[in-house]
Design an enzyme around this catalytic site. Structure first.
Site: not given
Ligand code: TEU
Ligand code: CA
Length: 555
Positions: A98, A199, A255, A327-328
């Site tokens: 990542d 990311d 992403e 994971h989000d």
């Molecule tokens: O996610 C970026 C992001 O835009 C997310 O935070 C999204 O808006 C949120 O999860 C709503 O569903 C990435 C990573 O995948 C996330 O785990 C991190 O928290 C974030 O970046 C910061 O690094």
């Protein structure tokens, strides 16, 4: 399209903290991943994406990196990482890391130096500005709530953090920052990683005059998207690729939240900045206007439309990376399936669509056994910063505690982060200690060990599905074949053809709770796969049972 080594691969996302704990501290580790490589090989996946394993204070679960060259102690050592890499390669698999380069951690030495001297050399690695009349430089809201500017001690200075206050944004206008990032990326590539998941990359360019925009919420703030300049990112991304990924023929998946037609070629075309980027169009349907509390369940017609649009948009240009969850995100089967279909059959149906769409499929750990969202007894059981913020927002907007908890059940990022369910023993076989996040109590029913014993399990179905995608006779079709939607006028049917030269395969899925009889004039060559006991085709018609998916080669 120019052929690339990653086009025919199937990827799998590991969330290391929740994968497998081997030393009883309740936290998954690298040894746990090494121990399960044979399981992953057997599943049929090729590319393994590890969510961040770098040294970190874990304010945002490792997405806050304090040393890009070190492995988090919680996960193991650099020697273990090298062993994992070697074992992965031995099995003909690829490891990707990542890459979190929009921001680092407040514990990173650059930031520590900037803190000591907010006008000195290192201050310029970040965005440090003087406040206005005792207030922050402007009223930008962090993605996780609250003002995105944090005051530095009792100085007049503030630093910018679009995510948590533990994640200061890096200044991509500073040549030294960019150089250090290139160096670090190349260091990992030279070590032998096959590429990166990148990311939050669209946040790197900001309007550094930091203007004030109209507030868009009751908190008097405006969303960070307003001064993030996505259209200016291209130049930086091109340079990044040329100095790093391109030299190693590395695989990259970005992403990026909008599939913008006008920039698709620039992003994922033959010479694009990335190998691929995630298709988040379905996930975007889950957003409420103001937060999770006012989000609405996903409507099937919207879901069908956005997936179909994404597929057609990138055809002839490049590949999107197809996902059901990560994971989000909450578990895909709890979001995209009607309630009645949230079972094994539904999990197989959804998996078939995701893996046979045109693009590069990513499976998130646990998806292959049909893991579900997890009910928590109170907000204390959640760990995720974003969940705590959204819970508070729900309460502020008049929801009861019970209702706010229900909102988290549907949308929390922790739904994807509960420990992997390996067995029906204590803590699902994830740990002998106390897990860092609650294990979903349904592990007694849903776990790898029992599915390995059951030939009809979701796990065995995923193995078959991946095998089918890779079979010599079909791999060109499933990788390079066109996507052609069909039965679009039929309620609750998702169907498409994949077409390659003289070959044609129909994927037909029924999301309704009634059997549907559809006109069917194709000539059947072979039934390749179904999640049901039989397929009924008669003169001119086909019957699809509730939650049934059928993959048929036709002439
Ligand atoms: O996610 C970026 C992001 O835009 C997310 O935070 C999204 O808006 C949120 O999860 C709503 O569903 C990435 C990573 O995948 C996330 O785990 C991190 O928290 C974030 O970046 C910061 O690094
Ligand atoms: Ca451990």
């Amino acid at each position: 399209m120019k052929k690339q080594w990653w086009h025919d691969k199937v990827a799998y996302q590991i969330y290391p903290k929740s994968f497998l704990d081997t030393n009883g501290d309740g936290i998954g580790d690298l040894r746990g991943i090494i121990n399960k490589l044979d399981y992953l090989k057997e599943l049929g996946v090729d590319i393994l994406w590890l969510s961040p394993i770098y040294k970190s204070p874990f304010v945002d679960q490792g997405y806050d990196i304090s040393d890009y060259y070190a492995i988090a102690e919680e996960f193991g050592t650099m020697e273990e990482f090298d062993e994992l890499l070697a074992e992965t390669k031995k099995r003909g698999m690829y490891l990707i890391m990542d890459l979190v380069i929009n921001h680092c951690s407040t514990e990173h030495e650059w930031f520590q130096k900037a803190l000591k001297d907010p006008t000195g050399e290192y201050a310029d690695y970040f965005f440090i500005r003087k406040g206005k009349n005792g207030n922050p430089p402007n009223q930008v809201r962090s993605y996780f709530g609250g003002n995105a500017w944090e005051q530095i001690g009792d100085t007049p200075y503030y630093y910018l953090h679009l995510f948590t206050k533990g994640q200061p944004d890096l200044n991509w206008n500073h040549p030294k920052v960019i150089e250090s990032i290139y160096k670090m990326v190349n260091w990992w590539l030279e070590k032998g990683v096959a590429g990166f998941r990148i990311d939050a990359i669209m946040n790197i360019v900001k309007d550094t005059s930091f203007p004030d925009y109209e507030p868009d919420g009751a908190d008097g703030m405006f969303t960070a998207n307003k001064f993030v300049n996505e259209s200016a990112a291209g130049t930086y991304l091109h340079e990044l690729k040329e100095h790093t990924f391109a030299k190693h023929n590395a695989f990259t998946v970005a992403e990026v939240f909008d599939n913008d037609k006008s920039t698709l070629n620039e992003f994922i075309g033959d010479e694009g900045h990335f190998s691929t980027m995630f298709d988040f169009s379905a996930h975007l349907l889950t957003y409420g206007e103001h937060g999770w509390y006012d989000a609405k369940p996903v409507d099937f017609n919207d879901w069908r439309r956005v997936i179909t649009d994404s597929q057609l948009l990138c055809q002839g240009i490049g590949f999107l990376a197809n996902i059901l969850e990560n994971h989000d995100e909450p578990r895909g089967m709890c979001t995209y399936l009607p309630t009645y279909a949230q079972n094994e059959m539904g999990a197989k149906m959804l998996g078939t669509i995701s893996l046979l769409l045109r693009g590069i499929p990513f499976i998130f750990q646990g998806q292959e056994i049909g893991m579900r969202n997890c009910h928590m007894d109170s907000i204390e059981d959640y760990d995720d910063v974003s969940t705590k913020d959204q819970y508070a927002l729900a309460l502020e907007n008049g929801l009861s505690e019970k209702e706010a908890l229900q909102v988290c059940y549907h949308y929390s990022r922790d739904n994807g982060r509960t420990p992997m369910q390996w067995t029906n023993e204590t803590q699902a076989g994830f740990t002998t200690g106390t897990p860092w996040l609650k294990v979903n109590p349904n592990y007694t029913e849903i776990n790898v060990a029992s599915q390995e014993q059951d030939p009809d399990s979701v796990l065995h179905y995923y193995q078959k599905l991946i095998k089918l995608r890779k079979m010599d006779a079909y791999k060109d079709l499933f990788v390079y074949g066109d996507f052609v939607p069909t039965y679009q006028d039929k309620d609750l049917i998702y169907a498409f053809y994949r077409v390659y030269e003289q070959q044609k395969v129909l994927i037909l899925a029924n999301f309704s709770d009634q059997a549907q009889t559809l006109d069917f004039t194709d000539h059947v060559k072979d039934i390749l796969l179904t999640n049901d006991t039989m397929v009924s085709i008669e003169e001119g018609s086909i019957i699809v049972n509730p939650s049934q998916v059928i993959v048929i080669e036709v002439k």
